[in-house]
Design an enzyme around this catalytic site. Sequence first.
Site, PDB file in Angstrom:
ATOM      1  N   HIS A  67       0.819  -1.208   0.000  1.00  0.00           N
ATOM      2  CA  HIS A  67       0.000   0.000   0.000  1.00  0.00           C
ATOM      3  C   HIS A  67       0.858   1.265   0.000  1.00  0.00           C
ATOM      4  O   HIS A  67       0.526   2.245  -0.663  1.00  0.00           O
ATOM      5  CB  HIS A  67      -0.919  -0.012   1.219  1.00  0.00           C
ATOM      6  CG  HIS A  67      -1.874   1.137   1.280  1.00  0.00           C
ATOM      7  ND1 HIS A  67      -2.977   1.236   0.464  1.00  0.00           N
ATOM      8  CD2 HIS A  67      -1.891   2.253   2.061  1.00  0.00           C
ATOM      9  CE1 HIS A  67      -3.631   2.346   0.734  1.00  0.00           C
ATOM     10  NE2 HIS A  67      -3.001   2.982   1.694  1.00  0.00           N
ATOM     11  N   TYR A  76       4.443   0.426  -2.956  1.00  0.00           N
ATOM     12  CA  TYR A  76       4.181   0.081  -4.361  1.00  0.00           C
ATOM     13  C   TYR A  76       5.208  -0.942  -4.873  1.00  0.00           C
ATOM     14  O   TYR A  76       5.732  -0.824  -5.975  1.00  0.00           O
ATOM     15  CB  TYR A  76       4.221   1.330  -5.246  1.00  0.00           C
ATOM     16  CG  TYR A  76       3.092   2.316  -5.036  1.00  0.00           C
ATOM     17  CD1 TYR A  76       2.146   2.130  -4.042  1.00  0.00           C
ATOM     18  CD2 TYR A  76       2.979   3.442  -5.832  1.00  0.00           C
ATOM     19  CE1 TYR A  76       1.113   3.028  -3.842  1.00  0.00           C
ATOM     20  CE2 TYR A  76       1.943   4.356  -5.657  1.00  0.00           C
ATOM     21  CZ  TYR A  76       1.018   4.141  -4.652  1.00  0.00           C
ATOM     22  OH  TYR A  76      -0.009   5.035  -4.466  1.00  0.00           O
ATOM     23  N   HIS A 134     -10.008   3.595  -0.855  1.00  0.00           N
ATOM     24  CA  HIS A 134     -10.317   3.094   0.488  1.00  0.00           C
ATOM     25  C   HIS A 134     -11.177   1.848   0.323  1.00  0.00           C
ATOM     26  O   HIS A 134     -12.341   1.818   0.703  1.00  0.00           O
ATOM     27  CB  HIS A 134     -11.009   4.171   1.325  1.00  0.00           C
ATOM     28  CG  HIS A 134     -10.233   4.542   2.544  1.00  0.00           C
ATOM     29  ND1 HIS A 134     -10.795   4.854   3.747  1.00  0.00           N
ATOM     30  CD2 HIS A 134      -8.890   4.622   2.759  1.00  0.00           C
ATOM     31  CE1 HIS A 134      -9.855   5.137   4.630  1.00  0.00           C
ATOM     32  NE2 HIS A 134      -8.696   5.004   4.043  1.00  0.00           N
ATOM     33  N   GLN A 190     -10.452   3.541  10.057  1.00  0.00           N
ATOM     34  CA  GLN A 190     -10.479   4.830  10.737  1.00  0.00           C
ATOM     35  C   GLN A 190     -11.919   5.315  10.914  1.00  0.00           C
ATOM     36  O   GLN A 190     -12.818   4.917  10.178  1.00  0.00           O
ATOM     37  CB  GLN A 190      -9.692   5.868   9.926  1.00  0.00           C
ATOM     38  CG  GLN A 190      -8.296   5.423   9.553  1.00  0.00           C
ATOM     39  CD  GLN A 190      -8.230   4.773   8.187  1.00  0.00           C
ATOM     40  OE1 GLN A 190      -9.171   4.149   7.726  1.00  0.00           O
ATOM     41  NE2 GLN A 190      -7.088   4.918   7.538  1.00  0.00           N
ATOM     42  N   SER A 248      -3.757   0.178  -5.632  1.00  0.00           N
ATOM     43  CA  SER A 248      -4.386  -0.664  -4.621  1.00  0.00           C
ATOM     44  C   SER A 248      -4.399  -2.100  -5.129  1.00  0.00           C
ATOM     45  O   SER A 248      -5.175  -2.443  -6.027  1.00  0.00           O
ATOM     46  CB  SER A 248      -5.813  -0.185  -4.332  1.00  0.00           C
ATOM     47  OG  SER A 248      -6.454  -1.055  -3.412  1.00  0.00           O
TER      48      SER A 248
END
Length: 729
Positions: free
Chosen positions: A34, A37, A97, A243, A540
Amino acid sequence: MSLPDSDHQLVVDELGREPTAAEAVLFENLWSEHCAYRSSRPLLSAFDSEGEGVVIGPGDDAAVVAVPEPDAADTPADDREASDYSDTYITLGIESHNHPSYVDPYDGAATGVGGIVRDTMSMGAYPIALADSLYFGTFDREHSQYLFEGVVEGISNYGNSIGVPTVTGSVDFHEGYVGNPLVNVACVGLTNEERLVTAEAQTAGNKLVLVGNGTGRDGLGGASFASEDLAEDAETEDRPAVQVGDPYTEKLLIEANEMLVDENLLLSARDLGAAGLGGASSELVAKGGFGAEIDLNKVHQREPNMNALEILLAESQERMCYEVAPEDTDRVAEIAERFDLGCSVIGEVREGNYVCTFDGETVVDVDPEFLAEGAPMNDLEAIEPEQPGRELPDVDLEDAINAVVSAPNTASKRWVYRQYDHEVGVRTALKPGDDTAIMAIRETSGDANDTTGAGTGLAFSSGSNPNWTTNAPYEGAQAVALENATNIAAKGALPLTAVNCLNGGNPEKPDVYGGFKAIVDGLAEMCSDLSTPVVGGNVSLYNDSTTGPIPPTPTLAMVGSKAGYDAPPAALSGEGELLVVGSAGGALGGSEYLAQVGGSDGFPALPANASEIIETIATVANQESTLASHDVSHGGLAVALAELITADAGAEVSVDGVVDLFDETPGRVVIETTDPAAVREAFDGVAPVDSLGSATDDGTLSLTVDGETVDYDSETVTELRAVITETLD
């Protein structure tokens, strides 16, 4: 997840000792896929990131690009000179996300918005527009609808609360996202040369100041969590890694950041996202070639008895790390207090290592460059994807049209964008529901309060198409870039720059990595052909679950420019002739038609002169005789025409066959015009111009396909396209 043995040995060799517990988790997170890379960085050099207007390219929290002057905004990028650009800058960034939005769709999506907005702020920019590109499992699944509703609510509540309009985006449903949805959010900000801030530490002796919410235990290990496949029990076991957002504090932080920038108090800045304070502070000083000394006991906290590891790695939201001159720290604290924000002077920039202490003991003492940039790259095997052959089914025409027009992928997304406050900030000149949004950049007119439309219009488009990239990853990714450019050109604008969010499955699987490599190469080649620099992005990977890997998904967020803010609508007036401009690809691979009725086909051929076609589409869209303009993409002409008709305006259209009706080749636009000769003249030698028929004033769509006619009134079309609203309302 833990540090692999090979990485652990590299760390031991570098340090000359075993890492402390805090160092081990820092390396685990900052060397994760993440953050580092590791599987994708070797591929990213394929993208052209330089251009005349590019101020800051890849590597910072967001890219920075100069906005063309109004009289040069309609000039192709290759023909612009440095003097054609204004001293007004935009920032552009994109974030994913994905895993958090599966575990907790509301907070996962909301904090994705918060993160990309803070990336914008850290460049000294004020956020002016958001785009969301969302991907879920098939719409008929109850769990897909649950995730969809939660994600949209999270984006809307956060964006609306902080006063940043969500103006464009995309929604796709595909079997490949059942166990792993994707939430990609892009943000445009506004700044100028005097206000520009970067994430590169400037001078040893300056202070590191943490401003914003208190640090809690939420989001612990978020970076490493995002770098592994989703487990079957992820929704319960991984919830602590997600989060929790507080948009009202974020709004206060936005305004405080503006005041800090206005008063020239910030020497560098980085938002606290992946890997929390440890990630932000170590990367900031490493970029400047410095180290740091940080006292973790000075970090303001909202939970008692936090240990060093928790303080370093928590990804609690609404926090910024600033480099501030020693004499300015009191003023920074005053501004933070004014906006009811926490403020801590936690350490300083220094020569040498990145050092953190806690309770009087040194818990981290490492070379910051090794920590931030030392992760070894992966050398992975890739298997090149294969394309299917042609096997088209024989289906009833009306049934096929009904299925495609009412498919969730092509149906109206009004249920989504009506939840967003897309007018806050009073810049949104062209609102959601059209091919692209247009934001009014009045500053280029010389008057930030200009009401004459004399500034530069900023077109904004974002999305991908998993059907395309499943069918043919390389060609599908090319088509994604061309489609976003077509959206922009259909409103009379020309591509300016782009960022990407490259989503893939587990790269350790050769077939998955082969598909990922193909979307990188395809996207890069088409953006280069369009003379559109890709100035930043996000990767991602490990979007894999018990249901398998996601389709390779190259979300592209592209902005374009035009003189003024006016654009032809994507709705017929009923007074002109209908033409389709651009080159059809003659195949149905990746189409919604085949997704609905079955069968297979190769991907349609894309035009060799894409840039020339885009420039000509923009020219025609700006002709006074153009009454309406709408791109042909998902669902082909069938869906484009269904979207164009209104209760007062319809169309009588004839096409040669099913392939012509459902072909999704991008780079094509339906034009309603009172001067078809002018359109044909503009496209002479560039691309075909085919007559479709004429617009009418009766609100009826009459489609003749190979001699067979099907009629629809606008009310029926509206009902067919309302499947999402009718299901979820």
